[in-house]
Design a protein around this motif. Structure first.
Motif, PDB file in Angstrom:
ATOM      1  N   GLU A  66      64.910  16.658  71.301  1.00  0.00           N
ATOM      2  CA  GLU A  66      64.629  17.838  70.408  1.00  0.00           C
ATOM      3  C   GLU A  66      63.546  18.585  71.206  1.00  0.00           C
ATOM      4  OE1 GLU A  66      63.766  17.000  66.240  1.00  0.00           O
ATOM      5  OE2 GLU A  66      65.674  16.018  66.109  1.00  0.00           O
ATOM      6  N   ALA A  67      62.597  18.211  71.617  1.00  0.00           N
ATOM      7  CA  ALA A  67      61.701  18.930  72.701  1.00  0.00           C
ATOM      8  C   ALA A  67      62.120  19.715  73.821  1.00  0.00           C
ATOM      9  CB  ALA A  67      60.361  18.109  73.016  1.00  0.00           C
ATOM     10  N   ALA A  68      63.112  18.934  74.447  1.00  0.00           N
ATOM     11  CA  ALA A  68      63.742  19.602  75.464  1.00  0.00           C
ATOM     12  C   ALA A  68      64.942  20.494  75.304  1.00  0.00           C
ATOM     13  CB  ALA A  68      64.614  18.329  76.199  1.00  0.00           C
ATOM     14  N   ALA A  69      65.423  20.171  74.191  1.00  0.00           N
ATOM     15  CA  ALA A  69      66.077  21.354  73.364  1.00  0.00           C
ATOM     16  C   ALA A  69      65.461  22.596  73.068  1.00  0.00           C
ATOM     17  CB  ALA A  69      67.015  21.053  72.313  1.00  0.00           C
ATOM     18  N   ALA A  70      64.414  22.638  72.400  1.00  0.00           N
ATOM     19  CA  ALA A  70      63.418  23.526  72.049  1.00  0.00           C
ATOM     20  C   ALA A  70      63.074  24.434  73.387  1.00  0.00           C
ATOM     21  CB  ALA A  70      62.527  23.265  71.224  1.00  0.00           C
ATOM     22  N   LYS A  71      62.688  23.523  74.429  1.00  0.00           N
ATOM     23  CA  LYS A  71      62.326  24.337  75.518  1.00  0.00           C
ATOM     24  C   LYS A  71      63.351  25.148  76.142  1.00  0.00           C
ATOM     25  CE  LYS A  71      60.019  23.433  80.120  1.00  0.00           C
ATOM     26  NZ  LYS A  71      60.713  24.779  80.695  1.00  0.00           N
TER      27      LYS A  71
END
Length: 121
Positions: free
Chosen positions: A12-17
């Motif tokens: 999810e953090a990678a997708a947000a970035k």
């Protein structure tokens, strides 16, 4: 936290970035309702984007998009409707994306499926 939960959190953090790098603004992360959870809620040039993030390991048998079946879509739509009502955004255009995050050596591979399904909001 289990390995699977940690992988999901990092995905999810990678997708947000991914979205932030493309000029989107993050409105909410992990928004929870009785209907379910919305992984990411963003704004992309005036459009509200509800992104369902599916993180898979290297040996996954199914794609992330395959996991977002009709029942899952219905829960996402109900939770999104609640979020939009609570935040005075019911008049805004909404897009529902599915983001497949693949764990690869040294990082993540992101595949964003824009407008993966339609809403009847």
């Amino acid at each position: 936290m289990t390995d699977r939960q940690e992988r999901g959190r990092r995905g999810e953090a990678a997708a947000a970035k991914y979205y932030l790098d493309r000029g989107c603004r993050l409105l909410a992360h992990g928004y929870r309702t009785r209907q379910g959870e919305l992984d990411l809620i963003l704004e992309d040039r005036g459009v509200i984007v509800v992104a369902e993030v599916k993180t898979r390991g290297q040996r996954a048998l199914f794609s992330g998009a395959e996991a977002v079946d009709t029942a899952k879509q219905r829960r996402i739509l109900l939770a999104a409707k609640r979020y939009l009502q609570q935040n005075g955004l019911t008049e805004r255009q909404v897009r529902f994306d599915v983001v497949e995050v693949g764990c690869v050596p040294g990082g993540y591979r992101i595949h964003c499926i824009k407008s993966a399904f339609e809403a009847g909001l």
